[in-house]
Scaffold this motif. Structure first.
Motif, PDB file in Angstrom:
ATOM      1  N   LEU A 287      25.031  25.650  10.971  1.00 37.84           N
ATOM      2  CA  LEU A 287      25.853  25.321   9.796  1.00 37.84           C
ATOM      3  C   LEU A 287      26.379  23.883   9.849  1.00 37.84           C
ATOM      4  N   GLU A 288      26.845  23.464  11.039  1.00 37.00           N
ATOM      5  CA  GLU A 288      27.466  22.138  11.107  1.00 37.00           C
ATOM      6  C   GLU A 288      26.458  20.991  10.908  1.00 37.00           C
ATOM      7  N   GLU A 289      25.162  21.321  10.933  1.00 36.29           N
ATOM      8  CA  GLU A 289      24.155  20.256  10.766  1.00 36.29           C
ATOM      9  C   GLU A 289      23.761  20.022   9.314  1.00 36.29           C
ATOM     10  N   ILE A 290      24.049  20.981   8.478  1.00 36.19           N
ATOM     11  CA  ILE A 290      23.530  20.886   7.108  1.00 36.19           C
ATOM     12  C   ILE A 290      24.109  19.685   6.339  1.00 36.19           C
ATOM     13  N   GLY A 291      25.392  19.382   6.609  1.00 30.62           N
ATOM     14  CA  GLY A 291      26.022  18.258   5.918  1.00 30.62           C
ATOM     15  C   GLY A 291      25.397  16.921   6.323  1.00 30.62           C
ATOM     16  N   PRO A 292      25.452  16.580   7.632  1.00 30.74           N
ATOM     17  CA  PRO A 292      24.858  15.308   8.065  1.00 30.74           C
ATOM     18  C   PRO A 292      23.373  15.204   7.701  1.00 30.74           C
ATOM     19  N   LEU A 293      22.654  16.328   7.770  1.00 31.36           N
ATOM     20  CA  LEU A 293      21.221  16.298   7.452  1.00 31.36           C
ATOM     21  C   LEU A 293      20.989  15.846   6.009  1.00 31.36           C
ATOM     22  N   SER A 294      21.795  16.353   5.113  1.00 31.80           N
ATOM     23  CA  SER A 294      21.567  16.045   3.695  1.00 31.80           C
ATOM     24  C   SER A 294      21.808  14.566   3.401  1.00 31.80           C
ATOM     25  N   LEU A 295      22.625  13.909   4.229  1.00 32.75           N
ATOM     26  CA  LEU A 295      22.892  12.480   3.995  1.00 32.75           C
ATOM     27  C   LEU A 295      21.642  11.625   4.219  1.00 32.75           C
ATOM     28  N   LYS A 296      20.684  12.188   4.944  1.00 33.10           N
ATOM     29  CA  LYS A 296      19.453  11.426   5.221  1.00 33.10           C
ATOM     30  C   LYS A 296      18.507  11.437   4.022  1.00 33.10           C
ATOM     31  N   SER A 297      18.762  12.320   3.079  1.00 30.23           N
ATOM     32  CA  SER A 297      17.829  12.464   1.951  1.00 30.23           C
ATOM     33  C   SER A 297      17.980  11.326   0.958  1.00 30.23           C
TER      34      SER A 297
ATOM     35  N   VAL B  70      37.961  24.239  -2.052  1.00 27.09           N
ATOM     36  CA  VAL B  70      36.792  25.100  -1.857  1.00 27.09           C
ATOM     37  C   VAL B  70      36.854  25.725  -0.469  1.00 27.09           C
ATOM     38  N   GLY B  71      37.032  27.031  -0.468  1.00 32.53           N
ATOM     39  CA  GLY B  71      37.106  27.764   0.797  1.00 32.53           C
ATOM     40  C   GLY B  71      35.846  28.584   0.988  1.00 32.53           C
ATOM     41  N   ALA B  72      35.929  29.574   1.881  1.00 30.15           N
ATOM     42  CA  ALA B  72      34.745  30.349   2.222  1.00 30.15           C
ATOM     43  C   ALA B  72      34.241  31.181   1.044  1.00 30.15           C
TER      44      ALA B  72
ATOM     45  N   SER C  87      30.665  30.139   1.670  1.00 31.04           N
ATOM     46  CA  SER C  87      29.693  31.087   2.210  1.00 31.04           C
ATOM     47  C   SER C  87      28.288  30.795   1.681  1.00 31.04           C
ATOM     48  N   PHE C  88      28.219  30.058   0.580  1.00 33.05           N
ATOM     49  CA  PHE C  88      26.929  29.657   0.034  1.00 33.05           C
ATOM     50  C   PHE C  88      26.187  28.742   1.025  1.00 33.05           C
ATOM     51  N   THR C  89      26.917  27.760   1.579  1.00 33.84           N
ATOM     52  CA  THR C  89      26.253  26.844   2.530  1.00 33.84           C
ATOM     53  C   THR C  89      25.826  27.609   3.780  1.00 33.84           C
ATOM     54  N   GLU C  90      26.624  28.613   4.152  1.00 36.30           N
ATOM     55  CA  GLU C  90      26.244  29.406   5.328  1.00 36.30           C
ATOM     56  C   GLU C  90      24.922  30.109   5.091  1.00 36.30           C
ATOM     57  N   ALA C  91      24.814  30.732   3.922  1.00 33.05           N
ATOM     58  CA  ALA C  91      23.581  31.453   3.604  1.00 33.05           C
ATOM     59  C   ALA C  91      22.400  30.487   3.551  1.00 33.05           C
ATOM     60  N   MET C  92      22.654  29.293   3.015  1.00 35.65           N
ATOM     61  CA  MET C  92      21.574  28.322   2.878  1.00 35.65           C
ATOM     62  C   MET C  92      21.158  27.748   4.241  1.00 35.65           C
ATOM     63  N   ALA C  93      22.150  27.540   5.126  1.00 35.73           N
ATOM     64  CA  ALA C  93      21.825  27.045   6.472  1.00 35.73           C
ATOM     65  C   ALA C  93      20.962  28.079   7.187  1.00 35.73           C
TER      66      ALA C  93
ATOM     67  N   LEU D  46      35.414  23.353   2.956  1.00 30.42           N
ATOM     68  CA  LEU D  46      34.215  22.638   2.519  1.00 30.42           C
ATOM     69  C   LEU D  46      34.404  21.126   2.488  1.00 30.42           C
ATOM     70  N   ALA D  47      35.666  20.692   2.495  1.00 31.31           N
ATOM     71  CA  ALA D  47      35.928  19.252   2.472  1.00 31.31           C
ATOM     72  C   ALA D  47      35.484  18.611   3.785  1.00 31.31           C
ATOM     73  N   ASN D  48      35.220  19.433   4.809  1.00 30.83           N
ATOM     74  CA  ASN D  48      34.728  18.896   6.085  1.00 30.83           C
ATOM     75  C   ASN D  48      33.219  18.683   6.084  1.00 30.83           C
ATOM     76  N   ASN D  49      32.563  19.160   5.034  1.00 34.94           N
ATOM     77  CA  ASN D  49      31.111  19.053   4.964  1.00 34.94           C
ATOM     78  C   ASN D  49      30.737  17.728   4.279  1.00 34.94           C
ATOM     79  N   VAL D  50      30.281  16.758   5.081  1.00 34.86           N
ATOM     80  CA  VAL D  50      30.035  15.408   4.541  1.00 34.86           C
ATOM     81  C   VAL D  50      28.968  15.412   3.448  1.00 34.86           C
ATOM     82  N   GLY D  51      28.026  16.332   3.554  1.00 28.41           N
ATOM     83  CA  GLY D  51      26.966  16.399   2.546  1.00 28.41           C
ATOM     84  C   GLY D  51      27.509  16.844   1.206  1.00 28.41           C
ATOM     85  N   PHE D  52      28.352  17.838   1.235  1.00 27.28           N
ATOM     86  CA  PHE D  52      28.950  18.343   0.003  1.00 27.28           C
ATOM     87  C   PHE D  52      29.853  17.277  -0.626  1.00 27.28           C
ATOM     88  N   VAL D  53      30.635  16.618   0.221  1.00 28.18           N
ATOM     89  CA  VAL D  53      31.562  15.592  -0.278  1.00 28.18           C
ATOM     90  C   VAL D  53      30.774  14.476  -0.971  1.00 28.18           C
ATOM     91  N   GLU D  54      29.678  14.072  -0.343  1.00 30.63           N
ATOM     92  CA  GLU D  54      28.845  13.011  -0.909  1.00 30.63           C
ATOM     93  C   GLU D  54      28.298  13.448  -2.283  1.00 30.63           C
TER      94      GLU D  54
END
Ligand code: SF4
Lengths: 434, 260
Positions: free
Chosen positions: B144-154, B100-102, B131-137, B216-224
């Motif tokens: 952008l770099e916070e969206i992954g770790p943030l989602s792990l708290k949910s 999964v790329g941009a 680019s979807f996560t970018e738009a959502m952030a 996208l593999a660097n996004n911990v939220g997506f991976v989870e």
């Protein structure tokens, strides 16, 4: 790199072009000649109106929609006109090109859109059921007759079901006499019906010759040839043309003449192609890949049967079987039986029929892979295509899918499709020639 | 033998240099308007890091959507094959590779050599890509770099439509107005993306192990989310965004006669 096989241009190529262009011209000029114009689907029993006289000119809607799609600018105008009128964008794109031509009053082949005297069709898919009903209204209320042919796949057809359709054709002939004021000629009907048997069986014979390696024909060229059967399969002109073409293709096979000189890889496609982007087929040739046809090119017009050795070949005509066709009823009955056996009519009832036929083609035409067009423009022929993909893969054939639309160029992404072809060819270990 | 693989993606260009099968340097640049310059810069940096000159390279293979834009490449390799080859080389047990790329998501079924047996690519909408996560952030007004770790708290799953970026964005705006906690929205975004990617990948027969590569593999939220929705482990190589470039470098080595 020098080609592996010799190639030659088809000698009959220009004849095919002339027949097609004259067909559209004749339709436009029919009135000036005192003739009759009728329009309907390419699946219609077109031999039947032939009994009204030699000056009766048809316009079949699907090839007209395809020709319109080929002309991208005009097609976009047609599609936008139908959308503005309120029709949904996901309807059959041939139908939308056709309706758009009526709304804009422009004929793809020049001039105003020629209004028919009557509409004669049948409905195998849901779009067919509405196409000409709407066309009749848009054209100001012209007489319209539709034959219901949805009686099930050939293996379930019995006398009652045949009778159901034959009865509608008998009524249809009386209706035509009434609206045109002409007396119907059964001899003309019988001749047209026999022509249809010959032309559709001969087309299958031509396609069967493509089992040869190298393939004498490529699918892009076949589109310009099979189309004649979708225009007027009942006409002697088409029978004569196909017989001449069959002889030429036979000769090509005997002499080893290839459609693609560097043939290394053989594929088939499925359903109508994105007509505005046929150059994709030429791109395949860079890999030495020839598309030998498809169930669509083989079986929309061609009639087939399983031969003694278990392989597919042209269907034996009733005349070859010694069946007597001397009356209106006999002609209609044989015509109905013949049409109900058409390959492309079977899979409207289950994707299983289509998968079986596709796997047969993949095996007998010795294919390396399959390119499936997820055609958003045709609900009829793409019905169950994802099931076909799985069945082909299970049978061991690599499959590439691409999304598009046969008649709405706005839904086709050429660059992405080409990228997919590259990846697919790479997975088949094919390399592109410089 | 020294070879290079260059992955010209929609957002970044990535360069990998391999020497006798060992990865010796990597470099990346944002693709600006001057694409050729970005490619040259990334290439130069990778060479410098490896202590090499252009002439030291036996072969250079380009991949990615802009692969034809690399004037000094010897040849090209498709994105599909490059990601699969790179991933299987790094994770030899992988038989399904999700990349999964941009701008694009794709999935490949491969054999033990990393040869692609079947593949699928997402269609049209960027809802299945980075680019979807970018738009959502942006919609959530967080980096952008916070969206992954943030989602792990949910701890809560909220269904969301990710068929289309535009619709999804308006859904996020509605959730924000409803005062839904941002971590729950972030998780909903990743769940939606993961389910879209999985529904695409399921068109293949998903054979384990599954490897995830691409940015996208660097996004911990997506991976989870992907692991949870797939209900199986997902293996991620180091520096997953470089895997297609690495695959291209392996192809370069084999094309230059150095085996794979
Ligand atoms: S079968 Fe396809 S092309 Fe023919 S009328 Fe139906 S939707 Fe249109």
């Amino acid at each position: 790199m020098a080609d592996k096989y010799p190639t030659e241009r088809l000698k009959t190529w220009n004849d095919a072009k002339d027949i097609r262009l004259n067909y559209y011209k004749d339709f436009a000029e029919a009135r000036e000649k005192g003739g009759i114009r009728w329009a309907g689907g390419a699946w219609a029993f077109d031999a039947v109106p032939a009994g009204l006289g030699d000056d009766v000119y048809p316009l079949t809607g699907e090839p007209y929609g395809a020709s319109t799609a080929f002309n991208r600018e005009f097609s976009d105008d047609c599609l936008e006109a139908t959308e503005k009128y309120g029709f949904a964008r996901d309807l059959c794109s041939y139908m939308r090109n056709y309706w758009g031509s009526i709304l804009l009053n422009k004929y793809t082949f020049g001039g105003e859109f020629p209004k028919s005297d009557f509409l004669w069709t049948d409905h195998i898919c849901c779009s067919h059921a509405k196409w000409y009903q709407v066309a009749a209204e848009l054209e100001g209320g012209i007489p319209y007759y539709c034959v219901d042919v949805a009686v099930g796949p050939d293996e379930e057809v019995d006398e009652n079901r045949i009778e159901y359709i034959v009865g509608q054709l008998h009524d249809g002939i009386e209706w035509m006499e009434e609206i045109t004021g002409r007396t119907y000629d059964d001899n003309r009907l019988i001749e047209a019906v026999k022509n249809e048997f010959r032309s559709t069986s001969t087309w299958a014979e031509i396609c069967a010759l493509n089992k040869a390696i190298p393939a004498p024909l490529d699918e892009k060229s076949m589109y310009s040839l099979y189309v004649l059967g979708t225009l007027m399969k009942h006409s002697k002109k088409v029978v004569d043309f196909y017989e001449e073409l069959r002889d030429e293709v036979k000769d090509r096979v005997e002499r080893g003449i290839a459609a693609v000189g560097n043939e290394k890889c053989r594929v088939m496609t499925d359903t109508q192609p994105p007509w505005a982007f046929l150059r994709v087929f030429r791109y395949l040739e860079k890999y030495g890949c020839v598309s030998i046809g498809s169930l669509y090119t083989f079986g929309l017009i061609g009639l087939w049967e399983v031969k003694e050795d278990g392989t597919w070949g042209p269907k034996t005509t009733p005349m070859e079987k010694g069946v007597s066709i001397t009356s209106r009823d006999e002609a209609l009955r044989e015509l109905v039986k013949w049409n109900l056996d058409k390959p492309e009519w079977q899979h409207f009832y289950s994707p299983k029929y289509k998968s079986d036929m596709m796997i047969r083609i993949a095996r007998e035409w010795k294919l390396d892979g399959v390119l499936l067009h997820y055609n958003r423009g045709c609900e009829g022929l793409s019905l169950g295509i994802a099931e076909n993909r799985l069945a082909l893969q299970e049978a061991g054939y690599p499959v590439m899918i691409f999304e598009g639309n046969m008649g709405d160029e706005r839904e086709f992404d050429e660059a992405r499709t080409v990228a997919r072809i590259d990846a697919f060819m790479e997975s088949l270990d094919m390399t592109k020639e410089a | 033998m020294k070879v290079a693989g260059i992955d010209v993606g929609a957002k970044f260009v990535k360069v990998v240099i391999v020497d006798d099968g060992n990865l010796v340097s990597r470099s990346s640049r944002l693709m600006g308007f001057e694409q050729k310059e970005s490619i040259e810069e990334a290439f130069k940096e990778a060479l410098e890091k490896a202590g090499l000159k252009k002439e030291d390279l036996t072969h250079t293979t380009a991949t990615g959507s802009g692969k034809t834009e690399v004037p000094f490449a010897d040849d090209e390799f498709t994105e599909v094959s490059a990601a699969a080859k790179g991933a299987v080389n790094l994770i030899p047990s992988a038989r399904t590779v999700i990349d999964v790329g941009a701008e694009e998501g794709r999935a490949m079924h491969t054999n033990a050599k990393g040869k692609v047996l079947d593949f699928v690519i997402n269609e049209r909408c960027a809802a299945g890509a980075g680019s979807f996560t970018e738009a959502m952030a942006r919609a959530l007004e967080i980096p952008l770099e916070e969206i992954g770790p943030l989602s792990l708290k949910s701890k809560k799953s909220i269904p969301m439509n990710a068929q289309c970026v535009v619709f999804a964005e308006s859904e996020v705006v509605t959730l924000v107005h409803q005062k839904t906690p941002k971590e729950d929205i972030a998780r909903a975004i990743h769940d939606a993306m993961a389910s879209r990617i999985i529904s695409m990948a399921r068109r293949l027969s998903i054979e384990e192990d599954v490897a995830l590569v691409g940015g996208l593999a660097n996004n911990v939220g997506f991976v989870e989310s992907l692991r949870r929705e797939l209900n199986m482990d997902v293996k991620i190589p180091e520096e997953p965004e470089y895997v297609p470039a690495y695959g291209a470098a392996l192809a370069a080595a084999s094309r230059a006669g150095g085996g794979s």
